[in-house]
Motif scaffolding. Sequence first.
Motif, PDB file in Angstrom:
ATOM      1  N   LYS A 445       0.844  -1.197   0.000  1.00 28.12           N
ATOM      2  CA  LYS A 445       0.000   0.000   0.000  1.00 28.12           C
ATOM      3  C   LYS A 445       0.882   1.250   0.000  1.00 28.12           C
ATOM      4  CE  LYS A 445      -3.723  -2.186   2.673  1.00 28.12           C
ATOM      5  NZ  LYS A 445      -4.532  -2.121   3.933  1.00 28.12           N
ATOM      6  N   SER A 448       0.836   6.212   3.827  1.00 34.39           N
ATOM      7  CA  SER A 448      -0.183   7.220   4.131  1.00 34.39           C
ATOM      8  C   SER A 448       0.438   8.500   4.696  1.00 34.39           C
ATOM      9  CB  SER A 448      -1.208   6.655   5.115  1.00 34.39           C
ATOM     10  OG  SER A 448      -0.567   6.202   6.298  1.00 34.39           O
ATOM     11  N   ARG A 449       1.485   8.376   5.493  1.00 37.48           N
ATOM     12  CA  ARG A 449       2.112   9.567   6.080  1.00 37.48           C
ATOM     13  C   ARG A 449       2.964  10.307   5.061  1.00 37.48           C
ATOM     14  NH1 ARG A 449       3.021   8.652  12.425  1.00 37.48           N
ATOM     15  NH2 ARG A 449       1.195   7.350  12.786  1.00 37.48           N
ATOM     16  N   SER A 468       2.551   2.834   9.184  1.00 37.62           N
ATOM     17  CA  SER A 468       1.213   2.236   9.311  1.00 37.62           C
ATOM     18  C   SER A 468       1.163   0.843   8.703  1.00 37.62           C
ATOM     19  CB  SER A 468       0.171   3.136   8.643  1.00 37.62           C
ATOM     20  OG  SER A 468       0.128   4.398   9.259  1.00 37.62           O
TER      21      SER A 468
END
Length: 828
Positions: A445, A448-449, A468
Amino acid sequence: MPQELLRESFRNSEALRLYTENGFILPSQLSQLLFQGVHRRNAKRPDYLIKNRQSLLLNTKGSSLSDFLLKVLNKLASRYVEPTTNGQLLVKTDLFSEWQELITEVPPIIAVAESLRERYGSPNIFSRTELLDYIEKVISPQVRYSVLPSIKDPRLDELIERLQLDDLHVHLSGSTEIEQVWRIALEKPKTFANTLLWAKDNNLVKEQYIADELGFNQRKQFKRLRTAKLLRGALLKKVFSPDESINIVSINMAGSFNAIDTVEQDGLKAFVQFKNLLSHIDKKNKTPLAEETLFLILIFDYLSSRRDDDEFAQALYYYLLLKCQFMRLIVQQTQNIGFEQFQKITFNQMRRSAEVEFVSRFHQFSYKEKSDIALLEGRYAPSLKLEDNIATLKSILKDFDKFNSEKKSNSANNTVPYGLLDLLSSAQQSRGSLKLGLLAHFIKKPDSRLIKLKKGEHDFGWTCRQFSLRNEIEKTRRAMVALTNRYSGLNEFLFGFDAASNELDAGPETFAPVFRRLRANGYHNFTFHAGEDFVHLLSGIRTVAEAIDFLELKTGNRIGHGTAIGINPTLWRDRIGSTLVMKQGERLDDLVFSYRILCESDIEGRILHLMEGEIRKLSAKIYKKGYSAQDLYDAWKLRYLDPILAFELKRACNSYLRDDIRKELAHIETIKAEREVAFEIFEKYHGINNTNYVYEYEELIEVDLTCPCEKAFTYEVFRMLQKYVLGKINRRHMAIESLPTSNVRISFYENHSEHHIFDWLGVTEEKGMEVPVVLGSDDPGIFSTNLRNEYAHILIELDKRLPSMDAIAKLEQIVRNGKIWRFKKLSY
């Protein structure tokens, strides 16, 4: 060009728009639209070449729409498909590659149904005896659970019958053929629509819809599915009652509303009648694919017998255009290159409602009554919650048990085991000719940060790269270990672990700690998707090397895809263009990796000097210090470490740490003391005390592929790097999972003859590339393929390079590789 005309006949979005707006299309309009569509596919050809071919093949000018459709259907069937008297249909060998491209846009069942109709005619639907005989003797032997024809080659048939194949790389999600998905979408439109809600705001999915037709979206798609359902009912009603009329304008209006009206009620009645006429036929012959084939045969036969019925022809063409557009959204198109295009199909959720059960997929994988497949290593995504993992495995094993019961007795087993323990016991006892192995694959993935950092949000509590995802997959590992500890019999099915999805989102380093801990938990079967898609060829080669080293892959392990260490460097350069854009940090990593490998080779010092200069320049820009290539390489090698432990991002109390974590921490402390500079760079790479280093690393730059440094990477240098990684695989007695059609669709290839597998097999002039290869079908539904057809593609190309029996001997070695490198439970 015949293929292009046939494809354009079924994919013309302008024709589809005319139907949605006006409810009809004139033959003269269609003729012009087909010409424009084919011209867009290849604008370099003169007009007369296209128009003359169009006139010869279809003769659309002055013809009725019925004539046009019948000519298209006839050409589609007669050019490619040949029914057999006692088995599944065949495709002409010399046209097999062309056929495989065609069925990315045109559902193969259309050609199959028309081919059967032309050879055997159409049954009297009202004669129970004749209908039973037709389905049992004509449809069922050809089409039962799969509608993908293959080639006729006695060498291939004998090889499969003698040894059977092992599909060592197949994803259970994404494997269902289009007909099953289409059937669910029409029969349960609300259920289907609800599954699309997750993706309604996904930008990649929006891009996919608009790329097919300007202004197209999920809301319009749902309306069109309702319209297709109404058209389907109207067509069938016409077959039963020829005097009935079809009003497409009314159907379009009814398709825009959810309320059941007269048009839909009439269509439902027609299908109830259709189902009732088939009520006396055994379930083993009356499969959904058999029913759909019969439906099309009846429709095409009516079209042939009533050429003057323009209403019917208009409705049928409209229906076929809608179905083909649906197909383009769930099957990888030949013009859609790169993993991101593939990912749009997996994100749009269109397969989800059809893939809640697995029985039909197990039948589909088997292909024939006597299965082509000995072992299916099916991949699925585990959850970080124990109860969700139990539910997933119960669903898979319950349907595997049901599949085995149907294969053995030709009837479903009504006694379904209740719990996972019962299922494990039942599935083990009832194993038939198809054996099932499961591989849990973690999902790659985006960070996200990092996304927030790129947006300029500096106050969100940065920790490290992929914080994450690292936590998520660690929780998933714990859930899987808890699961296997609770259910010891699960080891008979859970064969190993993998990580899949877009490798540009997360590299091997993210999964290194989890793979290491799984190995400590007693697991030994690992594979990893690597080198499938890449911004620069060096990046792809490096990623495969990272997977091998960071994940500590060993004897018996495998690499998935590995395209980067096989693709012809000249072909890649020709297809990529003269410049590309990439992260400057990845550019630095590529050069550092390459520099270190080439230092050990007999290579010109000038090349190393050029690389060294760019390395220092990029290092100064990213890390604010011109580190040496060796220090940067040593830091790169540290990426297998867990940064969460290395920088104490979560640790609270030593007394609660597991023994394996204590060992990792001790190892990290040793590295800190022994490799201070490398650890300093490693810390900057993760942005522990300063996120500016991460920001600089992620900054995009344009790489000129004609600059001196890039020119230094000649064909020979690229091959040297590829062979270095292949050497690692050979020395560790690993294998590569090759997925030919998947690579042709996603990578830079235009056809199977360009595929790198022939270098790996040692049948080309390029020497030193040989490596153990096994085959897989990857996502057979998305790529319109199966494992038999993957072997067929390879055999066709081997025949161009080797004598006949040498070609089949080489193919047999691939089959035997599957037996050698299939994942097994240790018994010693």
